[in-house]
Design a protein around this motif. Structure first.
Motif, PDB file in Angstrom:
ATOM      1  N   LEU A  59      -2.786 -10.451   4.344  1.00 50.93           N
ATOM      2  CA  LEU A  59      -1.847  -9.423   3.877  1.00 50.93           C
ATOM      3  C   LEU A  59      -2.552  -8.355   3.045  1.00 50.93           C
ATOM      4  N   GLU A  60      -3.672  -8.684   2.437  1.00 56.70           N
ATOM      5  CA  GLU A  60      -4.465  -7.675   1.733  1.00 56.70           C
ATOM      6  C   GLU A  60      -5.054  -6.670   2.728  1.00 56.70           C
ATOM      7  N   VAL A  61      -5.353  -7.128   3.938  1.00 57.99           N
ATOM      8  CA  VAL A  61      -5.805  -6.216   5.003  1.00 57.99           C
ATOM      9  C   VAL A  61      -4.655  -5.289   5.374  1.00 57.99           C
ATOM     10  N   VAL A  62      -3.475  -5.866   5.570  1.00 61.46           N
ATOM     11  CA  VAL A  62      -2.287  -5.069   5.922  1.00 61.46           C
ATOM     12  C   VAL A  62      -2.027  -4.001   4.867  1.00 61.46           C
ATOM     13  N   ALA A  68     -11.064   2.570   5.472  1.00 58.13           N
ATOM     14  CA  ALA A  68     -12.310   1.977   4.982  1.00 58.13           C
ATOM     15  C   ALA A  68     -12.028   0.698   4.192  1.00 58.13           C
ATOM     16  N   ALA A  69     -10.999   0.718   3.361  1.00 57.88           N
ATOM     17  CA  ALA A  69     -10.641  -0.480   2.596  1.00 57.88           C
ATOM     18  C   ALA A  69     -10.161  -1.583   3.535  1.00 57.88           C
ATOM     19  N   ARG A  70      -9.377  -1.204   4.540  1.00 58.22           N
ATOM     20  CA  ARG A  70      -8.899  -2.179   5.528  1.00 58.22           C
ATOM     21  C   ARG A  70     -10.089  -2.803   6.257  1.00 58.22           C
ATOM     22  N   ALA A  71     -11.035  -1.993   6.675  1.00 53.53           N
ATOM     23  CA  ALA A  71     -12.221  -2.510   7.367  1.00 53.53           C
ATOM     24  C   ALA A  71     -13.018  -3.430   6.451  1.00 53.53           C
ATOM     25  N   GLY A  72     -13.184  -3.052   5.195  1.00 52.69           N
ATOM     26  CA  GLY A  72     -13.925  -3.886   4.256  1.00 52.69           C
ATOM     27  C   GLY A  72     -13.267  -5.239   4.044  1.00 52.69           C
TER      28      GLY A  72
END
Length: 171
Positions: A59-62, A68-72
């Protein structure tokens, strides 16, 4: 999963599990079976706990504020859970690629969802994962629409929001 173990299907399963987390091992097994996920071995209570912890991290990805943050965040999940790819025909239903060794159900879900999310986002667009845009809903969705403009978790939420906007303009 028989069709594509690392594409749209595991991302949809992740959304379903995140929106309505299983509260028992039996419920987790049942939902994996409904998603055609081939479960090897005998799942344990630890698999449920592993799955729930993983869903919190997913959920942190979502909820990432940028591509860039999502990819990281997703790269961190991939590094933690996946292994080098290998071909397998473990279920006798055809050769396919696995990014995992023999593991428990909880770790297998973490791999399948992490890799599936990466493939979904890189194939369809980094924006194709989100939370419902309705003011009274925070459910997660994976955008599989043709035009990539999904903003709601369901047609119901989209319709309710449209009615609210219409009523606000009319008053």
């Amino acid at each position: 999963m028989h069709i594509n173990p690392y594409g749209e299907e595991p991302v949809r399963l992740a959304c379903e599990l995140a929106n309505d987390p299983p509260n028992s091992l039996a419920q987790l097994r049942s939902r994996c079976a409904e998603a055609d996920l081939v479960v090897e071995g005998r799942p344990s209570r630890a698999d449920l706990e592993t799955t729930l912890r993983f869903l919190d991290a997913w959920l942190e990805v979502v909820d990432a504020p940028s591509d860039a943050a999502r990819a990281g965040r997703l790269n961190a999940l991939l590094a933690e859970h996946s292994e080098h790819p290998r071909l397998t025909n473990h279920a006798g239903d055809g050769w396919h690629v696995h990014y995992r060794g023999r593991r428990s159900l909880g770790s297998m879900l973490a791999v399948v969802v992490s890799v599936g999310t990466a493939m979904h986002l890189t194939a369809r667009g980094m924006h194709r994962l989100g939370r419902c845009g309705a003011t009274d809903c925070d459910r997660v969705y994976a955008d599989t629409s043709r035009n990539g403009q999904q903003a709601y978790c369901s047609p119901r939420c989209g319709s309710r929001s449209a009615v609210r906007r219409h009523r606000a303009r009319a008053s």
